[in-house]
Design an enzyme around this catalytic site. Structure first.
Site, PDB file in Angstrom:
ATOM      1  N   GLU A 130       0.861  -1.197   0.000  1.00  0.00           N
ATOM      2  CA  GLU A 130       0.000   0.000   0.000  1.00  0.00           C
ATOM      3  C   GLU A 130       0.887   1.232   0.000  1.00  0.00           C
ATOM      4  OE1 GLU A 130      -2.663  -0.202   3.404  1.00  0.00           O
ATOM      5  OE2 GLU A 130      -2.607  -2.384   3.321  1.00  0.00           O
TER       6      GLU A 130
ATOM      7  N   GLU B  27      -6.758   7.002  -8.131  1.00  0.00           N
ATOM      8  CA  GLU B  27      -6.315   7.546  -9.418  1.00  0.00           C
ATOM      9  C   GLU B  27      -7.514   7.920 -10.281  1.00  0.00           C
ATOM     10  OE1 GLU B  27      -3.133   7.061  -7.528  1.00  0.00           O
ATOM     11  OE2 GLU B  27      -4.462   5.328  -7.655  1.00  0.00           O
TER      12      GLU B  27
ATOM     13  N   SER C 173      -7.927   8.677  -2.151  1.00  0.00           N
ATOM     14  CA  SER C 173      -6.576   8.364  -2.620  1.00  0.00           C
ATOM     15  C   SER C 173      -6.547   7.865  -4.060  1.00  0.00           C
ATOM     16  CB  SER C 173      -5.945   7.291  -1.717  1.00  0.00           C
ATOM     17  OG  SER C 173      -5.815   7.748  -0.402  1.00  0.00           O
TER      18      SER C 173
ATOM     19  N   ASN D  51      -0.273   0.779  -5.098  1.00  0.00           N
ATOM     20  CA  ASN D  51      -0.661   2.073  -4.553  1.00  0.00           C
ATOM     21  C   ASN D  51      -2.095   1.975  -4.037  1.00  0.00           C
ATOM     22  OD1 ASN D  51      -1.453   4.746  -4.252  1.00  0.00           O
ATOM     23  ND2 ASN D  51      -0.730   5.408  -6.241  1.00  0.00           N
TER      24      ASN D  51
END
Length: 984
Positions: free
Chosen positions: A487, A578, A576, A557
């Site tokens: 993570e 994308e 968080s 990620n």
């Protein structure tokens, strides 16, 4: 009408012993009531006033992204379904398959209790043969579902550890697909250990030769004889490729199966001309396993699967003989959408998961609990590798809680072992004991001993049993099992906030504190978030395969899309991603697309100019470019603004650029000065109009009462360019056979379910659900001062007869083959060579100095806290021209060490180490020698502001604790590596 006749014909023509196994979509014609009505278990209970729904359907779906995870609605809900089976089904076996519910359900058929399922994660089944009616007689299935956060297993009074308000969004009810199976009395079982204790079909390959495109294919089916007498049973297999061409048929064994017995039948054959499943190449085959009795076909099961070769060695991951560096996402298993939650149609699962591929991601690590089958199969189709957990919270457990975890892992492996996209089985979100790891490994070996999948857990840095590991967000390296970060980037940034210079303005750290903690370390805008993610990724990429004996296997990620789970910002959801909750791309998405376009290193040139070019007069701001090029030039309206300062491998910075209306262009060049990539942003005109479009659904919009249309609205200028600074509020109207589910944006209740909400960055989206009536649907969008827009959509009929449908949820969805087969070329070149250390000594604790060389990041050498003893000397096995020294130092995230490095007494480095996510590479003046001395020149400096903290305030480990760790003169080395240039 013709379609209804065809369906009825299929049902009526089902006859025993004629391979008429049938799998029906059982999602239609359900009724739901929120509340505990005990009489609802009774067959004749009046439910005509209940809400009519099509599954999957979470009864609290309205809460998704509207409420904080802690406040998601809980309680009892009843689901009921009326259905009929054809008369020809009499005498055959009938099963129900549930892909999963949340949390626990009690099941009744025709008023009779048929079972209980409680873990809230995995699929399960029921044998309803002796209870179900056939012919004109109606059946009534009643399900009482309890999604209490504190639900406890009835037999043991034990709460399931994954009922967690941190990560496991609680979408209650029958939130996943349901199927009904009708089989003959001699049949291949279903892969539903929970409820049925059966294991189904297992397909795998070995002796794989990638170059020769060949493998030996194995098929195994658990076959059960419930005919009441012994039967001579034989087994055959037919393999069909993605184009529908039969490529192989072969036979297995013949056995006499006694009445009531079950046995695994097997068949094996070499197959040539195979297309191997790969990253971004979701090539799948249909494997038909056929059971015959006395030479007559009685049962046939088709399994969709793919074949690929894996290996996990030397710290690296091999897919089809090619090393692949993990770069992807740790995604919440709920993978949810606003006002819908987890229960999306299969095409939207493909759309979301394929965006990960498009961004350059190659692996999704589902978090804490097993993903539902729809997402697992979606990853097969799009070519996205998966790490599949079972069920856990944040730590190892014992007793019944450990038994619960093992049971979920067993069930998940059996259910998903034919899905080629799964490469990793994850046993825990933190390390587990070696004994527990061995137990999980035994489960893997028992049920999927040939699937080519590594089993491990987060951390496991010194495990002798785990086959992979890696910390949450730090860089790990290994020379044996792959280590990848689970993570690695946990910062957050809303899509609404471009940068410091664009309304509504959001500087890093702005916003409320979370539980008394400052938001400064993580609360960002899109520009700074993209820049930070480049910096984070570079720390893993720098230690990639080809950079030495010990390497990082990459990292994922957190998260890919916004999630209705724990959060630290002003919104009540995690930002968080994308992409946002409606899968609209953010700047991080494009950053990854540039850096991740390759198996280990970028294999195509890429460039992205971060942000937009619509500013006010007088704005002067830094411009960031993310590129694979060696150098980047920036031009404004054709005039050069110079060359960017390169850092972190991919980041080019142009400080203090004065805004001027026009076109900003970034051009990348290779080392020879050749132009290799270009990105530009132009100032748009004034917003004048709205534009509507539907995101493509490959199958068309189906009128099944569950399918969704995803509609995008943009604010555009006179030339049709999206205006990136627009925040206009849009009013939608809907007409036709559909229901509005809406979108989301920052504001009251996140604007979920409303028909009026703003665009952010000039764009937003909305979801619209079909009804069970086909027809024309019109969407209109208006906004003050802007030309309106309209969009007409058509829903397609969906055929249901007596509660059964033959069209399955994922039927007709295409395979994604855009990246092509695995390349035959190497995925990396060697950039540096590690030189082995023959012996070492130190100023203090010399007996421990080998701990800095043992390929174990849970051990370290440290001196006694005195500056005079803060040195270590490594003697190489041979003379070498030392180019770099790579160190993992204790407290690497918050402590800078002033170091001096000498080679045979000659100074090659003198400076302070940067803070890092694990490793620092210190470039040395090239010097030939054998003895490398690393010494502390003065007291190290700590920067506690860089320490990472979880949302619960827990400080994250930054190394290895030892007695002298807090003394001022301490030098502590976890791992040390010495490098020379390749070919020396």
């Amino acid at each position: 009408m013709k379609k209804y006749i065809l369906l009825f014909s299929l049902l009526l023509n089902m006859t025993a012993l004629q391979a008429q196994r049938a799998r029906f979509n059982f999602n239609s014609d359900w009724r739901v009531w929120v509340g505990d009505v005990k009489e609802a278990a009774e067959e004749n209970f009046a439910d005509k006033d209940w809400k009519q729904v099509t599954l999957p359907y979470a009864w609290n779906e309205d809460d998704a992204f509207r409420k904080d995870i802690e406040n998601l609605s809980t309680g009892i809900a009843w689901y009921r379904k009326h259905f009929k089976l054809p008369a020809a089904a009499k005498g055959q076996k009938v099963f129900l398959e549930f892909e999963g519910i949340r949390q626990a359900g009690e099941f009744y058929l025709n008023g009779k209790y048929i079972g209980l399922h409680e873990n809230g994660v995995m699929a399960f089944g029921f044998d309803i043969t002796d209870v179900v009616r056939t012919g004109d007689a109606e059946n009534v299935l009643s399900v009482r579902v309890d999604n209490d956060w504190n639900y406890k297993e009835k037999a043991t009074n034990t709460k399931f550890q994954w009922e967690d308000k941190n990560f496991n969004a609680n979408y209650g009810g029958i939130s996943k697909n349901v199927f009904l199976h009708i089989t003959p009395r001699v049949y291949q079982t279903l892969p539903l250990y929970a409820g049925l204790q059966t294991t189904g079909v297992y397909i795998y390959a070995d002796n794989i030769d990638i170059v020769q495109e060949s493998a030996v294919i194995h098929a195994e089916s658990e076959v059960k004889n419930e005919s009441g007498k012994p039967q001579q049973v034989s087994y055959e297999v037919v393999i069909t490729d993605a184009a529908g061409k039969k490529i192989k048929a072969f036979r297995g064994n013949t056995v006499t199966l006694q009445a009531g017995a079950q046995q695994v039948l097997q068949a094996t054959a070499p197959v040539k001309g195979l297309h191997f499943w790969s990253w971004g190449y979701g090539y799948l085959y249909q494997v038909q396993t056929i059971v015959k009795v006395n030479g007559q076909v009685v049962d046939s099961v088709t399994t969709r699967t793919g074949f690929r070769k894996t290996d996990f060695k030397d710290g690296m991951i091999y897919l089809n003989n090619r090393v692949i560096l993990v770069h992807g996402y740790a995604q919440r298993t709920s993978n949810e959408w606003p006002s819908v939650g987890v229960s999306v149609p299969a095409w939207l699962s493909d759309y979301s998961n394929s965006l990960m591929i498009e961004s350059g991601g190659n692996l999704v690590r589902w978090m804490h609990i097993t993903p539902w089958k729809q997402d697992v199969e979606s990853c097969d189709r799009v070519g996205l590798m998966q790490a599949m957990p079972a069920g856990d919270a944040e730590a190892d457990v014992n007793g019944q809680r450990w038994e619960q975890r093992k049971a979920v892992m067993r069930d998940a492996i059996i259910y998903n072992r034919n899905n080629p996209s799964i490469l990793f089985y994850e046993c825990g979100n933190e390390n587990i004991s070696e004994a527990h790891m061995q137990e999980m490994k035994q489960i893997r070996d028992m049920y999927d001993g040939h699937g080519g999948r590594a089993i491990g857990s987060r951390e496991m840095l010194d495990s002798k049993v785990a086959e992979y590991g890696g910390e949450m967000l730090y860089t790990n390296k290994s020379a044996h099992i792959p280590m990848w970060a689970m993570e690695y980037s946990r910062d957050e940034g809303s899509r609404k906030y471009w940068d410091d210079f664009t309304p509504p303005y959001h500087k890093d750290g702005d916003g409320p504190k979370h539980k008394g903690q400052s938001a400064a370390p993580y609360n960002r805008n899109m520009e700074s978030h993209a820049v930070e993610n480049v910096k984070r990724w570079y720390e893993f990429w720098r230690e990639r395969p080809g950079t030495g004996k010990r390497v990082s296997a990459g990292g994922v990620n957190i998260v890919f899309s916004e999630t209705n789970t724990h959060h630290r910002g002003e919104e009540n959801y995690r930002r968080s991603g994308e992409v946002d909750g409606l899968r609209i791309k953010k700047e991080n998405y494009y950053a990854h697309q540039v850096m991740w376009n390759g198996w280990v290193v970028p294999e195509q040139q890429g460039i992205h100019l971060v942000g937009h070019w619509n500013y006010a007069e007088g704005v002067k701001k830094p411009v960031y470019v993310i590129a694979t090029a060696d150098k980047v030039e920036l031009k404004l309206n054709g005039k050069s603004l110079g060359w960017g300062e390169k850092s972190n491998g991919f980041l080019f910075t142009f400080p203090g650029v004065d805004w001027q209306s026009g076109t900003l262009t970034a051009t990348g060049y290779d080392a020879a000065g050749k132009e290799v990539c270009v990105s530009s942003k132009a100032t748009t005109g004034k917003a004048v109009a709205l534009r509507l479009k539907a995101i493509d659904n490959p199958r068309g919009w189906i009128a099944d009462g569950h399918d969704l249309a995803l509609v995008e609205v943009e604010v555009v200028d006179a030339q049709g360019n999206r205006v990136p600074t627009s925040l206009d509020k849009i009013q939608f109207t809907l007409s036709g056979p559909a229901t509005w589910r809406g979108g989301m944006a920052m504001g009251p209740d996140n604007y979920t379910l409303t028909q009026a909400f703003p665009v952010e960055g000039g764009v937003n989206r909305a979801l619209i659900r079909s009804t069970t009536t086909a027809g024309t649907v019109t969407v209109q969008a208006t906004a003050d001062g802007l030309q309106s827009a309209a969009l007409t959509l058509q829903t397609k009929p969906f055929v249901v007869a007596n509660g059964l449908a033959t069209q399955l949820p994922a039927d007709g969805l295409p395979l994604h083959l855009q990246r092509g087969p695995t390349p035959a070329t190497p995925s990396f070149t060697v950039t540096r060579t590690a030189v082995a250390v023959a012996k070492a000594t130190a100023g203090a604790n010399a007996a421990d100095v080998t701990k800095s060389l043992d390929d174990n990041e849970l051990s370290a050498w440290g001196n006694d806290g005195k500056l005079a003893t803060a040195w270590v000397e490594y003697e190489l096995e041979r003379e070498a021209v030392v180019q770099e020294v790579c160190l993992k130092l204790d407290k690497f995230r918050s402590r800078s060490y002033p170091l001096r490095i000498t080679v045979d007494g000659k100074e090659v480095y003198n400076g302070a180490t940067p803070l890092s996510l694990g490793y620092v590479t210190l470039a040395c003046s090239p010097q030939k020698g054998k003895k490398i001395r690393v010494e502390l020149t003065r007291v190290p400096k700590d920067d506690d502001g860089r320490q990472m903290a979880e949302v619960n305030g827990k400080q994250l480990d930054e190394g290895v604790a030892h007695a002298a760790g807090e003394l001022k003169g301490t030098l502590s080395i976890i791992e040390a590596e010495i490098y020379e240039a390749p070919g020396r």
